[in-house]
Design an enzyme around this catalytic site. Structure first.
Site, PDB file in Angstrom:
ATOM      1  N   ALA A  53      -0.924   4.096  -1.871  1.00  9.78           N
ATOM      2  CA  ALA A  53      -2.015   4.697  -1.084  1.00  9.78           C
ATOM      3  C   ALA A  53      -1.443   5.568   0.032  1.00  9.78           C
ATOM      4  CB  ALA A  53      -2.897   3.602  -0.510  1.00  9.78           C
ATOM      5  N   ALA A  54      -0.379   5.074   0.683  1.00  8.94           N
ATOM      6  CA  ALA A  54       0.202   5.805   1.822  1.00  8.94           C
ATOM      7  C   ALA A  54       0.797   7.139   1.374  1.00  8.94           C
ATOM      8  CB  ALA A  54       1.283   4.945   2.491  1.00  8.94           C
ATOM      9  N   ASP A  67      -7.048   0.168  -0.022  1.00  9.73           N
ATOM     10  CA  ASP A  67      -5.734   0.606   0.473  1.00  9.73           C
ATOM     11  C   ASP A  67      -5.770   2.005   1.045  1.00  9.73           C
ATOM     12  OD1 ASP A  67      -3.629  -1.078  -2.027  1.00  9.73           O
ATOM     13  OD2 ASP A  67      -5.033  -1.802  -0.502  1.00  9.73           O
ATOM     14  N   GLY A 118       0.809  -1.224   0.000  1.00  9.37           N
ATOM     15  CA  GLY A 118       0.000   0.000   0.000  1.00  9.37           C
ATOM     16  C   GLY A 118       0.836   1.266   0.000  1.00  9.37           C
ATOM     17  N   THR A 119       2.051   1.219  -0.553  1.00  3.04           N
ATOM     18  CA  THR A 119       2.887   2.427  -0.548  1.00  3.04           C
ATOM     19  C   THR A 119       2.269   3.519  -1.430  1.00  3.04           C
ATOM     20  OG1 THR A 119       4.294   1.663  -2.385  1.00  3.04           O
ATOM     21  CG2 THR A 119       5.046   1.167  -0.133  1.00  3.04           C
TER      22      THR A 119
HETATM   23  N1  LIG Z   1       8.613   6.529  -1.060  1.00  2.91           N
HETATM   24  C1  LIG Z   1       7.908   6.855  -2.146  1.00  2.91           C
HETATM   25  N2  LIG Z   1       8.043   8.110  -2.671  1.00  2.91           N
HETATM   26  C2  LIG Z   1       7.315   8.481  -3.755  1.00  2.91           C
HETATM   27  N3  LIG Z   1       6.449   7.662  -4.410  1.00  2.91           N
HETATM   28  C3  LIG Z   1       6.315   6.412  -3.930  1.00  2.91           C
HETATM   29  C4  LIG Z   1       7.025   5.938  -2.788  1.00  2.91           C
HETATM   30  N4  LIG Z   1       6.661   4.643  -2.563  1.00  2.91           N
HETATM   31  C5  LIG Z   1       5.773   4.323  -3.525  1.00  2.91           C
HETATM   32  N5  LIG Z   1       5.559   5.377  -4.335  1.00  2.91           N
HETATM   33  C6  LIG Z   1       4.692   5.419  -5.526  1.00  2.91           C
HETATM   34  O1  LIG Z   1       3.791   4.300  -5.493  1.00  2.91           O
HETATM   35  C7  LIG Z   1       4.075   3.448  -6.620  1.00  2.91           C
HETATM   36  C8  LIG Z   1       3.904   1.989  -6.213  1.00  2.91           C
HETATM   37  O2  LIG Z   1       2.518   1.735  -6.145  1.00  2.91           O
HETATM   38  P1  LIG Z   1       1.994   0.218  -6.257  1.00  2.91           P
HETATM   39  O3  LIG Z   1       0.524   0.302  -6.118  1.00  2.91           O
HETATM   40  O4  LIG Z   1       2.557  -0.431  -7.452  1.00  2.91           O
HETATM   41  O5  LIG Z   1       2.667  -0.507  -5.000  1.00  2.91           O
HETATM   42  P2  LIG Z   1       2.031  -0.692  -3.552  1.00  2.91           P
HETATM   43  O6  LIG Z   1       0.990   0.359  -3.326  1.00  2.91           O
HETATM   44  O7  LIG Z   1       3.135  -0.762  -2.578  1.00  2.91           O
HETATM   45  O8  LIG Z   1       1.377  -2.124  -3.670  1.00  2.91           O
HETATM   46  P3  LIG Z   1      -0.185  -2.535  -3.546  1.00  2.91           P
HETATM   47  O9  LIG Z   1      -0.954  -1.486  -4.300  1.00  2.91           O
HETATM   48  O10 LIG Z   1      -0.225  -3.867  -4.232  1.00  2.91           O
HETATM   49  O11 LIG Z   1      -0.513  -2.577  -2.103  1.00  2.91           O
HETATM   50  C9  LIG Z   1       5.508   3.739  -6.987  1.00  2.91           C
HETATM   51  O12 LIG Z   1       5.738   3.378  -8.352  1.00  2.91           O
HETATM   52  C10 LIG Z   1       5.573   5.240  -6.757  1.00  2.91           C
HETATM   53  O13 LIG Z   1       4.945   5.929  -7.850  1.00  2.91           O
HETATM   54  C1  LIG Z   2      -4.992  -5.478  -6.084  1.00  4.40           C
HETATM   55  C2  LIG Z   2      -5.775  -4.571  -5.159  1.00  4.40           C
HETATM   56  O1  LIG Z   2      -6.998  -5.190  -4.791  1.00  4.40           O
HETATM   57  C3  LIG Z   2      -5.018  -4.351  -3.868  1.00  4.40           C
HETATM   58  C4  LIG Z   2      -3.687  -3.715  -4.017  1.00  4.40           C
HETATM   59  O2  LIG Z   2      -3.102  -3.541  -2.741  1.00  4.40           O
HETATM   60  C5  LIG Z   2      -6.047  -3.261  -5.882  1.00  4.40           C
HETATM   61  C6  LIG Z   2      -7.118  -2.396  -5.218  1.00  4.40           C
HETATM   62  O3  LIG Z   2      -7.851  -2.895  -4.358  1.00  4.40           O
HETATM   63  O4  LIG Z   2      -7.177  -1.204  -5.598  1.00  4.40           O
HETATM   64 MG   LIG Z   3      -0.765   0.495  -4.512  1.00  6.51          MG
END
Ligand SMILES: Nc1ncnc2c1ncn2[C@@H]1O[C@H](COP(=O)(O)OP(=O)(O)OP(=O)(O)O)[C@@H](O)[C@H]1O
Ligand SMILES: C[C@@](O)(CCO)CC(=O)[O-]
Ligand SMILES: [Mg+2]
EC number: 2.7.1.36
Length: 313
Positions: free
Chosen positions: A107-108, A149, A104-105
């Site tokens: 979203a965070a 997320d 969820g980076t």
């Molecule tokens: N520390 C950071 N600084 C700036 N942008 C970031 C950072 N960490 C993540 N991001 C942004 O979020 C993107 C990753 O999002 P992605 O949804 O692919 O991964 P996730 O949210 O960690 O995984 P998931 O959605 O499956 O939980 C990165 O490509 C970047 O654009």
């Molecule tokens: C794959 C997914 O279900 C979770 C990503 O962390 C995408 C979403 O819910 O937006």
């Molecule tokens: Mg994500």
């Protein structure tokens, strides 16, 4: 300076299905992203965990001059572009994990910037307002996605997302062992892959997604009953269904089947997939197993709090 602290998240059940009106379960964890915002003569972004080759960024009109930069900074730029009124600032993002690992980076980052930058502009948003705004921003950047997320990182806790919308924060706690391996793709790309599968095999896709939905609802009751044995079983089944959607990863699939053979009660990929985060029921064997594939173990203790403004000075 405004400092916002945002918990990352683990998807327990229902990833991908939740994008198609099925339920999901997610938990905010004690790995926290920190977003700092302070006045500056130009709009500058600093991020400790991004590595961008050939970066050229003029952030004054939030324009990006390379595709690679645009992709990597799209969530930061998307969050800042939400604000019609702008005040130049130095925005620092400190993440405890690599970007794009299923925690969820994305979203965070959005939740943290919406929280800290709105406060920097003098607004006081509730966490629910931050969640709603952030979900719409993430959706506009990805073109597809659910509320899971952004709501989990904004609100905190262990949250059930019913299929007809809304959310329910559960009182229970869940002891897990979790880690992640780096990914070569992003959740946005995996979501598009899954949508193509839906378009090609609608009926089969629908059966898989509906079954994941049933598993999630069963899992919610098992969490309430504290039945870890049965819950772990559902984790293996959920992983198998994600594998049939093509969103897991061979190294993780092997690890999950090894976990089952070792008698670990439950194990599954977590988040968008394609590598990234893996969750197991709490077990020292799980930590040893995750280490064998070079996974980085994370602090998956539940965070009761969502995004918080930690310091204004
Ligand atoms: N520390 C950071 N600084 C700036 N942008 C970031 C950072 N960490 C993540 N991001 C942004 O979020 C993107 C990753 O999002 P992605 O949804 O692919 O991964 P996730 O949210 O960690 O995984 P998931 O959605 O499956 O939980 C990165 O490509 C970047 O654009
Ligand atoms: C794959 C997914 O279900 C979770 C990503 O962390 C995408 C979403 O819910 O937006
Ligand atoms: Mg994500």
């Amino acid at each position: 300076m405004i400092i916002a602290e945002v918990p990352l998240k683990l998807t327990l059940f229902g990833e991908h299905a939740v994008v198609y009106e099925q339920p999901a379960l997610a938990m905010a964890i004690s790995e926290k992203m920190i977003i700092k915002v302070k006045s500056n003569e130009k709009m500058i972004i600093k991020s400790n965990s991004l590595s961008i080759k050939g970066i050229k960024v003029d952030l004054n009109d939030l324009k990006l001059e390379s595709e690679e930069t645009g992709k990597i900074l799209s969530y930061v730029i998307g969050a800042l572009s939400y604000f019609k009124e702008k005040k130049n600032a130095l925005i620092e993002i400190e993440s405890p994990v690599d970007p794009s690992v299923g925690l969820g980076t994305s979203a965070a980052v959005i939740v943290g910037i919406v929280s800290a930058y709105s406060r920097f502009l003098g607004y006081e948003l509730t966490n629910e307002e931050i969640a709603k705004i952030s979900h719409n921003i993430e959706l506009s950047i990805q073109g597809i996605g659910s509320r899971m997320d952004t709501y989990t990182t904004a609100l905190g806790g262990l949250i059930y997302f019913p299929k007809d919308g809304g959310y329910e924060i559960l009182d229970q706690n869940l002891e897990l062992t979790a880690g992640y391996i780096k990914r070569v793709t992003t959740t946005k790309d995996i979501l598009k892959y899954v949508r193509n599968m839906k378009e090609k095999n609608f009926e089969i896709f629908n059966d898989i997604i509906n079954t994941i939905g049933k598993i999630t609802d069963k899992a919610k009751n098992l969490i309430k009953d504290g039945n870890e044995e049965e819950l772990g079983n559902l984790m293996y089944i959920n992983h198998g269904l994600l594998m049939s959607l093509g969103v897991t990863y061979p190294l993780v699939d092997n690890l999950v089947s090894t976990a089952k053979n070792l008698g670990i009660r439950g194990c599954k990929i977590s988040g968008g997939g394609g590598g990234g985060a893996i969750i197991c029921t709490n077990d020292v064997k799980a930590e040893i197993l995750l280490n064998t594939i070079g996974a980085r173990i994370i602090n998956c203790k539940k965070s009761e709090h969502g995004v918080m403004i930690k310091e204004i000075n």
